[in-house]
Each structure stands twice: as C-alpha cells, then as structure tokens.
Write a protein that holds these residues in place. Structure first.
Motif, PDB file in Angstrom:
ATOM      1  N   GLY A 217       0.818  -1.213   0.000  1.00  0.00           N
ATOM      2  CA  GLY A 217       0.000   0.000   0.000  1.00  0.00           C
ATOM      3  C   GLY A 217       0.848   1.258   0.000  1.00  0.00           C
ATOM      4  N   LEU A 218       1.946   1.202   0.744  1.00  0.00           N
ATOM      5  CA  LEU A 218       2.834   2.370   0.807  1.00  0.00           C
ATOM      6  C   LEU A 218       3.478   2.660  -0.553  1.00  0.00           C
ATOM      7  CD1 LEU A 218       4.576   1.920   4.273  1.00  0.00           C
ATOM      8  CD2 LEU A 218       3.004   3.748   3.578  1.00  0.00           C
ATOM      9  N   VAL A 219       3.786   1.602  -1.291  1.00  0.00           N
ATOM     10  CA  VAL A 219       4.358   1.803  -2.626  1.00  0.00           C
ATOM     11  C   VAL A 219       3.349   2.550  -3.510  1.00  0.00           C
ATOM     12  CG1 VAL A 219       5.192   0.654  -4.722  1.00  0.00           C
ATOM     13  CG2 VAL A 219       5.885  -0.189  -2.476  1.00  0.00           C
ATOM     14  N   SER A 220       2.075   2.141  -3.440  1.00  0.00           N
ATOM     15  CA  SER A 220       1.035   2.816  -4.231  1.00  0.00           C
ATOM     16  C   SER A 220       0.908   4.274  -3.821  1.00  0.00           C
ATOM     17  CB  SER A 220      -0.322   2.136  -4.039  1.00  0.00           C
ATOM     18  OG  SER A 220      -0.218   0.785  -4.288  1.00  0.00           O
ATOM     19  N   ILE A 221       0.930   4.505  -2.514  1.00  0.00           N
ATOM     20  CA  ILE A 221       0.822   5.888  -2.026  1.00  0.00           C
ATOM     21  C   ILE A 221       2.017   6.707  -2.512  1.00  0.00           C
ATOM     22  CG2 ILE A 221       0.832   7.331   0.068  1.00  0.00           C
ATOM     23  CD1 ILE A 221      -0.724   5.020   1.444  1.00  0.00           C
ATOM     24  N   ALA A 222       3.187   6.057  -2.521  1.00  0.00           N
ATOM     25  CA  ALA A 222       4.392   6.754  -2.992  1.00  0.00           C
ATOM     26  C   ALA A 222       4.259   7.129  -4.467  1.00  0.00           C
ATOM     27  CB  ALA A 222       5.626   5.877  -2.774  1.00  0.00           C
ATOM     28  N   VAL A 223       3.651   6.240  -5.263  1.00  0.00           N
ATOM     29  CA  VAL A 223       3.437   6.530  -6.690  1.00  0.00           C
ATOM     30  C   VAL A 223       2.567   7.786  -6.830  1.00  0.00           C
ATOM     31  CG1 VAL A 223       2.272   5.717  -8.793  1.00  0.00           C
ATOM     32  CG2 VAL A 223       3.745   4.155  -7.502  1.00  0.00           C
ATOM     33  N   LEU A 224       1.488   7.834  -6.065  1.00  0.00           N
ATOM     34  CA  LEU A 224       0.584   8.991  -6.140  1.00  0.00           C
ATOM     35  C   LEU A 224       1.287  10.257  -5.635  1.00  0.00           C
ATOM     36  CD1 LEU A 224      -2.218  10.184  -6.689  1.00  0.00           C
ATOM     37  CD2 LEU A 224      -2.854   9.564  -4.363  1.00  0.00           C
ATOM     38  N   ALA A 225       1.998  10.110  -4.515  1.00  0.00           N
ATOM     39  CA  ALA A 225       2.682  11.278  -3.940  1.00  0.00           C
ATOM     40  C   ALA A 225       3.703  11.841  -4.927  1.00  0.00           C
ATOM     41  CB  ALA A 225       3.365  10.883  -2.629  1.00  0.00           C
ATOM     42  N   PHE A 226       4.453  10.944  -5.560  1.00  0.00           N
ATOM     43  CA  PHE A 226       5.471  11.405  -6.510  1.00  0.00           C
ATOM     44  C   PHE A 226       4.824  12.055  -7.735  1.00  0.00           C
ATOM     45  CE2 PHE A 226       8.357  10.699 -10.120  1.00  0.00           C
ATOM     46  CZ  PHE A 226       9.462  11.378  -9.653  1.00  0.00           C
ATOM     47  N   SER A 227       3.783  11.403  -8.243  1.00  0.00           N
ATOM     48  CA  SER A 227       3.079  11.936  -9.421  1.00  0.00           C
ATOM     49  C   SER A 227       2.516  13.332  -9.126  1.00  0.00           C
ATOM     50  CB  SER A 227       1.966  10.960  -9.805  1.00  0.00           C
ATOM     51  OG  SER A 227       1.017  11.573 -10.613  1.00  0.00           O
ATOM     52  N   ASP A 228       1.900  13.499  -7.972  1.00  0.00           N
ATOM     53  CA  ASP A 228       1.322  14.807  -7.615  1.00  0.00           C
ATOM     54  C   ASP A 228       2.409  15.844  -7.343  1.00  0.00           C
ATOM     55  OD1 ASP A 228      -1.213  13.972  -7.951  1.00  0.00           O
ATOM     56  OD2 ASP A 228      -1.776  13.938  -5.834  1.00  0.00           O
ATOM     57  N   TRP A 229       3.498  15.398  -6.761  1.00  0.00           N
ATOM     58  CA  TRP A 229       4.592  16.322  -6.467  1.00  0.00           C
ATOM     59  C   TRP A 229       5.189  16.874  -7.769  1.00  0.00           C
ATOM     60  CZ3 TRP A 229      10.164  15.114  -6.703  1.00  0.00           C
ATOM     61  CH2 TRP A 229      10.953  16.171  -6.229  1.00  0.00           C
ATOM     62  N   VAL A 230       5.356  15.973  -8.753  1.00  0.00           N
ATOM     63  CA  VAL A 230       5.937  16.394 -10.034  1.00  0.00           C
ATOM     64  C   VAL A 230       4.977  17.304 -10.803  1.00  0.00           C
ATOM     65  CG1 VAL A 230       6.662  15.530 -12.301  1.00  0.00           C
ATOM     66  CG2 VAL A 230       7.450  14.394 -10.231  1.00  0.00           C
ATOM     67  N   THR A 231       3.685  16.983 -10.783  1.00  0.00           N
ATOM     68  CA  THR A 231       2.730  17.709 -11.627  1.00  0.00           C
ATOM     69  C   THR A 231       2.050  18.879 -10.916  1.00  0.00           C
ATOM     70  OG1 THR A 231       1.090  16.030 -11.062  1.00  0.00           O
ATOM     71  CG2 THR A 231       2.231  15.776 -13.159  1.00  0.00           C
ATOM     72  N   TRP A 232       1.714  18.717  -9.649  1.00  0.00           N
ATOM     73  CA  TRP A 232       0.985  19.779  -8.936  1.00  0.00           C
ATOM     74  C   TRP A 232       1.864  20.520  -7.925  1.00  0.00           C
ATOM     75  CZ3 TRP A 232      -2.924  20.935 -11.605  1.00  0.00           C
ATOM     76  CH2 TRP A 232      -3.727  19.975 -12.202  1.00  0.00           C
ATOM     77  N   GLY A 233       3.060  19.997  -7.680  1.00  0.00           N
ATOM     78  CA  GLY A 233       3.966  20.689  -6.774  1.00  0.00           C
ATOM     79  C   GLY A 233       3.843  20.280  -5.325  1.00  0.00           C
ATOM     80  N   THR A 234       2.845  19.478  -4.989  1.00  0.00           N
ATOM     81  CA  THR A 234       2.653  19.040  -3.605  1.00  0.00           C
ATOM     82  C   THR A 234       2.318  17.550  -3.595  1.00  0.00           C
ATOM     83  OG1 THR A 234       1.573  21.173  -3.256  1.00  0.00           O
ATOM     84  CG2 THR A 234       1.404  19.579  -1.458  1.00  0.00           C
ATOM     85  N   PRO A 235       2.979  16.755  -2.772  1.00  0.00           N
ATOM     86  CA  PRO A 235       2.616  15.325  -2.694  1.00  0.00           C
ATOM     87  C   PRO A 235       1.160  15.150  -2.246  1.00  0.00           C
ATOM     88  CG  PRO A 235       4.717  15.728  -1.614  1.00  0.00           C
ATOM     89  CD  PRO A 235       4.133  17.079  -1.926  1.00  0.00           C
ATOM     90  N   LEU A 236       0.454  14.238  -2.903  1.00  0.00           N
ATOM     91  CA  LEU A 236      -0.941  13.895  -2.586  1.00  0.00           C
ATOM     92  C   LEU A 236      -1.913  15.060  -2.790  1.00  0.00           C
ATOM     93  CD1 LEU A 236      -0.369  11.734   0.637  1.00  0.00           C
ATOM     94  CD2 LEU A 236      -0.492  10.966  -1.730  1.00  0.00           C
ATOM     95  N   HIS A 237      -1.503  16.039  -3.586  1.00  0.00           N
ATOM     96  CA  HIS A 237      -2.360  17.203  -3.849  1.00  0.00           C
ATOM     97  C   HIS A 237      -3.727  16.773  -4.391  1.00  0.00           C
ATOM     98  CE1 HIS A 237      -3.241  21.354  -5.248  1.00  0.00           C
ATOM     99  NE2 HIS A 237      -3.889  20.699  -6.202  1.00  0.00           N
ATOM    100  N   SER A 238      -3.730  15.894  -5.407  1.00  0.00           N
ATOM    101  CA  SER A 238      -4.997  15.530  -6.059  1.00  0.00           C
ATOM    102  C   SER A 238      -5.921  14.793  -5.098  1.00  0.00           C
ATOM    103  CB  SER A 238      -4.731  14.686  -7.304  1.00  0.00           C
ATOM    104  OG  SER A 238      -4.127  13.467  -6.956  1.00  0.00           O
ATOM    105  N   ALA A 239      -5.357  13.930  -4.255  1.00  0.00           N
ATOM    106  CA  ALA A 239      -6.195  13.177  -3.302  1.00  0.00           C
ATOM    107  C   ALA A 239      -6.811  14.130  -2.281  1.00  0.00           C
ATOM    108  CB  ALA A 239      -5.348  12.119  -2.593  1.00  0.00           C
ATOM    109  N   ILE A 240      -6.019  15.071  -1.813  1.00  0.00           N
ATOM    110  CA  ILE A 240      -6.524  16.036  -0.818  1.00  0.00           C
ATOM    111  C   ILE A 240      -7.610  16.920  -1.442  1.00  0.00           C
ATOM    112  CG2 ILE A 240      -5.869  18.047   0.600  1.00  0.00           C
ATOM    113  CD1 ILE A 240      -3.040  16.639   0.806  1.00  0.00           C
ATOM    114  N   GLU A 241      -7.354  17.400  -2.651  1.00  0.00           N
ATOM    115  CA  GLU A 241      -8.337  18.269  -3.320  1.00  0.00           C
ATOM    116  C   GLU A 241      -9.612  17.502  -3.658  1.00  0.00           C
ATOM    117  OE1 GLU A 241      -8.728  21.596  -4.049  1.00  0.00           O
ATOM    118  OE2 GLU A 241      -7.078  21.715  -2.639  1.00  0.00           O
TER     119      GLU A 241
END
Lengths: 458, 194
Positions: A217-241
């Motif tokens: 599960g942590l690996v999946s979360i890391a994928v999302l965190a990295f993707s959001d960090w690269v594209t939105w500038g903040t880890p997990l931005h899309s999930a929070i929004e």
C-alpha cells in the motif's frame, strides 16, 4: 478436467471474449461520458500535440496525472506507429477493451475458491462476454483499468488467505494492485475496506501478512505522492483536493444527483428478466462468498451514499457479483445432481441466460452518443482552409482536439465570438437557434452528419 | 501435452512481458515529451516586390504561429494574435500562456516568406502590465535583431526594427506567473514590412 482441456478451454474463452470485445469496440461510436476524453485523452493530447481544452479539474488539481501518463504513453506508441487524431481516442478504447479481458483469469481463480471448477469456469466465461463490461470497456474511462486492478488485487488477497507459504508475497502484490486502482480512481478505496480489515484482524493472530500488505500500500501511495509532487507541486495534492471538493464541500452534488436507490434501479434495468434467475443464485452464493459479497455490497452502499451517481461507477462490482452468482450456480448444481456433466450444463444454461438478459438490458444504452458530432469535427479538421470551429452544445460535450486533429480555436457556439474571422466553420445542430442564424447569414452547407450540419462562412 | 503446457506458460509470459515493456517505454516517451503549439499556414505568401508595407503577421498572408502554450481552459488560442483584430469585442480573443505549466512562455509569428521588417506593433490587454520580454526577428532560426519590452504600461507598443530579411518574429517572456504583475495577455501582433 485434464490440464490439456483446461488450457484449451481457457484460451477458447479468451478468444471468444476477444472477438466479442473487438466487435463491440468496432460498432461503438462517440463517447460514453465526457470524462473519457477531457480527463484523460485530452490532457495527454495537449502534452503530445500542444493544443486542446482542459476542464476546471486541472485548474484546481482534483485529478492526478498517473493514468493520463499511462494512456499518454500508449498514445505516444500509437503516434509512432502512424496513428493520429481520432484514432488516438479510438485506440485507447481498443486497448481498454482488450485489457478488460484480464478479469477472466482472475474471475476463474476467484470462482474456483468458492465453488470449484464449476464456479470458476462459469465466472470466467460470463466475465469474458459480460455485457456491462462490453459496453464500458471500449472507452478510455478510469473505471476499466481500475476494474482490472481491483479484480486481480482481490483475487490475490483471497488466494493468499488459503496459502500461508505465499501469503506475504501475495499480500504485497494485492495491496500494490488495489492501491494503484485507488490512484487511478479514488473511489476504488471502497474495495480496500474488507481486505484491510481482514489483514488487520489477522495481525492480532500474529500473522505478518498485514505488514506485507501495508508495504504494498505504501508503494502505491508513494506513486501517487510522486506523481502529484511532479505535476501539482505538492505530494498527494490531487487526493486532498478530491476529498476536499467531493466530501468537505460536497461538490459531488453539483454533477448529476440521483436518488439513493439509483444503482439498484440500474441493476434491475440492466439484468432485466434475468433477475428472476440472478437474484436467487446471488442469494444462494452469498454466504459462501461472504468476503467477496461484502466488498461489492459495501461498494454499492458507498456509491449510493454519494449524491453524484453514474452507472459506470459500479463497473468494478460486476465481476465480483458474477463470482457470487457463479458460486450460487455451483451450490445449485451440488443440490440438484451429483453428475459433473449435468452440473456443467446447469451452469452453462444459467450463465448464458444471465449474459443474454444483461445484453438485452445493455442494448438499451446509447452506443453512439455524440458520434455524429465527432464525425463532423473530423470533417472540419480535414478542410485545408479551416482556421476555427464552433459547434452547438457545450465544449465538454464534443470529441475534443483529437477528433478535429487541427490546431485551431474550437469552442461552443457563441454569437459574439462567432464574428471573429478565425471561426469559419460551424457545426450546427438542427433545431437550435444557431441553425436559424446559419440560414439567415447564408452560410454554405458543406456536409451533414445525421442532425449535425457543417457550415462554412463565405 | 507437455508442449501445450509450455506454450501456455510462454504465451502468458509473452503477453504480460510485452505489455509491461511497451507500457513502460510509452510512459517514458510520454513524460519526456512536451509539444509546443504549432498552427498551420492556410494562405499563400504575399507577392514579392510590394510597393507598400503591409501587415505580414496575418493568417491571410500565410503567417503561422508557434507558441510554448496557451491558457487551455479559457481557449486563449495563439491564432488570435494574427486574426487582424487589434481590439476585439471579447477578452477571449487574446493569447495567454498557461500559467500552470509554462515556465518560459514564448510566441513566434512565422512569416510566409523572408521579408523586410520595419516595425512590430504589439497590442496588449491594457488591464495587465507585464512587459518583460525580448522581441527578436530572425531568419532560419538565427536571431537578427533583438529589443526588450518597453516596461511601460501602454496597450500599444511599437518597435522600430530594422530587419533586412527575416521570416520570424519572436517574443520570449521572463515571468513569475504567481506575481501580481505576472500576466501576459496579447491581443495582436502586427509585423509591418514587405
């Protein structure tokens, strides 16, 4: 069944499923829902071709780019192979409908766990030609890969429960797949509830599988965190929004609100007369498949609690319901007869009846939604003098930039903006006020696609 | 029998393996791509030997655009800067770069043929003040002359460029999209020459 027959039967089911899936893809035109274009294909297209339209979700950052990048990767491959424009949208649809066949081996294995060979093969055969999957999977919707990941994740979790030697490894992969299904479709989190409780509960029994599950599960979360960090500038931005918009602000209520029983209504509509068969068999298999059944029941209850409802949201529930149904068939066969062949016959008849009745229900859905508009856009894009295009209806109810395949401003019809000389092509729907305007201004009709007329301003 | 089992195992491995490799390669190719917005020329170049200067930056004179991006949600398309409307009726008809993804906005007007350029006029949306850019004319991608934006807030900026032969006029912006002045909004670019 011998190993040889097993292999032949499996690939026969896949082959038949492939033919039916591709045939449905060929006969479908238009879209199922604007999200398939403007949340996935269009953002990828903008990165690949440099033009397009982005909806508000990309201003706020409610979407993550993981699935867009995945689809975009395949679009890039198709571009390198010579495809362009509308074909990119169509080929991602083909990719998805072929990918959807991956639920077949998962259903086979999950069915076997609950009703032996009869349930396994029934689930596999029904899932290969399951009409709701045939309807939705030829579209670049997030639900299609989410369904594949969810079905496989749950299968590995269930197999791991009965195999202590491999449980840790299977728990890790299950969590990774289930987690990735959440990354590409946040609502898939509902499918994690039961496995997570199950692993957590067994942690108290000194079972270490939970730790492997948590690591996956942590690996999946890391994928999302990295993707959001690269594209939105903040880890997990899309999930929070997403959470903030849909739940805290209850923004989901701004997009097609339906009553709480809507999903039940859709199920009745889709299954139709087959419900007479489906319902008793579901009830018969319910206890035997209680873990699987709990998952799809929780998912449907969860979906029903959300104001915004769409039938496609329950796509991942269908393979799981088929497993419950198949376990019910196996149970019925055990009650009715001891002969293996008769049990197989009962399963084949019941499975075929479910597929037939559901096919009838699914045939009532629109298989060509906005297809004529898409063709009109394609026509305009081919005109060498086109410098701008306006069309009847809202911008998100179009095929997007891939269908026009030409870098010109494209917008929904607005009288003031229409005076700009760039806009020289108009796709006008019969019966609208712009159709009257087109006649008054003596625009020249160029082509007709059912009730859409392409005009050129002289 | 053994062969069939082996075939089955290999078939699964090949399908899964090829799919995974292609998905990964496609993904890497996609993330390393960022296309610019290129439009097409839709008209012939004006004839050579013109006796009077004309606006060469018009679609009808065969000009086309290369923009680093545009505000995709509001469709502030780059073609609006060569539509011939210096003060259009709507604020939509202007080029605005994408604030979220464009770190170094640029806009190039490609002319239909190498031309003598005397003057470039840039029409800004007067509500916005960003004028931090370098304007250059070039031939075959090589810059011939460059000048900086005026720094004033005029809606209409005129640049007397002496480009003997150029086929491109380009604006390269230096901006901080999050600052109060970080707004680039251009209605029209006129390239006067022959």
């Amino acid at each position: 069944m011998s190993r040889r027959n097993h292999i032949i039967l499996f690939w026969s089911i896949i082959a038949v499923g492939l033919v039916v899936h591709v045939a449905c893809w060929l006969t479908k035109t238009g879209m199922h829902y604007p999200d398939e274009i403007f949340q996935y294909v269009e953002p990828a297209y903008i990165r690949l071709e440099g033009y397009g339209w982005l909806p508000w979700e990309f201003s706020r950052g409610v979407r993550n780019w993981t699935l867009i990048a995945f689809y975009g990767g395949w679009m890039k491959i198709f571009l390198l192979l010579g495809a362009e424009g509308a074909w990119l949208h169509r080929l991602i649809g083909l990719h998805n409908t072929v990918l959807a066949l991956a639920i077949v081996p998962a259903a086979l294995r999950m069915g076997r766990l609950y009703g032996g060979e009869i349930a396994g093969w029934t689930a596999a055969a029904v899932c290969a030609v399951l009409p709701p999957v045939l309807f939705y999977s030829p579209h670049p919707l997030s639900e299609v890969p989410a369904m594949v990941l969810t079905t496989w994740g749950l299968t590995l979790w269930l197999e791991g429960r009965g195999d202590p030697a491999r449980e840790g490894r299977l728990a890790f992969i299950a969590a990774l797949l289930l987690g990735l299904s959440v990354v590409i479709r946040f609502f898939s989190a509902a499918f994690l509830i039961v496995p997570t409780i199950d692993y957590a509960f067994r942690l108290f029994q000194r079972n270490r599988a939970f730790l492997y599950y948590a690591a996956g599960g942590l690996v999946s979360i890391a994928v999302l965190a990295f993707s959001d960090w690269v594209t939105w500038g903040t880890p997990l931005h899309s999930a929070i929004e997403y959470f903030r918009y849909n739940l805290l602000e209850w923004g989901n209520a701004h997009h097609g609100v339906s009553p709480w029983w809507q999903y039940l209504d859709w199920m009745v509509e889709r299954i139709g007369w087959g419900l007479v068969l489906f319902l008793p068999l579901i009830l018969l298999g319910l206890w035997r498949t209680r873990l699987v059944s709990a998952i799809w029941i929780i998912a449907i209850v969860g979906l029903s609690a959300i104001a915004h409802k769409e039938e496609r949201f329950m796509l991942s529930c269908w393979p799981l319901m088929v497993v419950t149904f198949s376990a019910g068939i196996a149970r019925l066969g055990e009650v009715l007869t001891t002969a293996g062949r008769r049990r197989a016959l009962v399963a084949a008849v019941a499975g075929a009846a479910l597929v037939a009745s559901t096919a009838w229900g699914v045939s009532k859905l629109d298989w060509h939604w906005y297809g004529p508009l898409f063709e009109a856009q394609q026509y305009v894009g081919r005109q060498p003098d086109a410098t701008g295009c306006m069309f009847s209806g809202r911008i998100h109810l179009s095929g997007g930039s891939a269908w026009i395949n030409r870098n010109v401003p494209m917008d929904s019809y607005q009288a003031d903006l229409g005076r700009n000389p760039l806009f020289n092509y108009f796709i006008v729907k019969d019966g609208t006020h712009e159709a009257t305007r087109a006649r008054l201004r003596r625009w020249v009709e160029q082509a007709r696609f059912e009730d859409y007329v392409v005009y050129r301003r002289e | 029998m053994d062969n069939l089992e082996r075939l089955d195992a290999w078939l699964v491995r090949i399908i899964v393996g090829v799919y995974a490799v292609l998905s990964l390669l496609g993904f890497l190719a996609f993330v390393s791509t960022k296309a610019v917005s290129l439009t097409q020329a839709v008209a012939e170049a004006p004839p050579t030997g013109l006796e009077e200067d004309v606006n060469l930056a018009l679609l009808e004179n065969g000009a086309w655009i290369e923009a680093s991006s545009y505000a995709y949600h509001y469709i502030h398309h780059p073609l609006f800067v060569i539509d011939g409307l210096t003060s259009p009726p709507s604020t939509k008809e202007q080029w605005v770069p994408d604030k979220r993804s464009d770190e170094a906005p640029s806009l190039a007007v490609h002319l239909a043929r190498p031309s003598l350029i005397r003057e470039v006029v840039v029409y800004h949306d007067p509500r916005y003040t960003d004028r931090s850019y370098i304007l250059s004319c070039s031939l075959g991608g090589e810059a011939v002359t460059s000048v900086s934006g005026s720094g004033r807030r005029d809606a209409r900026e005129t640049f007397d460029l002496a480009c003997e032969s150029a086929d491109e006029v380009r604006l390269d912006f230096d901006w901080n999209p999050d600052s109060s002045g970080g707004h680039i909004r251009i209605y029209e670019i006129m390239v006067i020459g022959r």
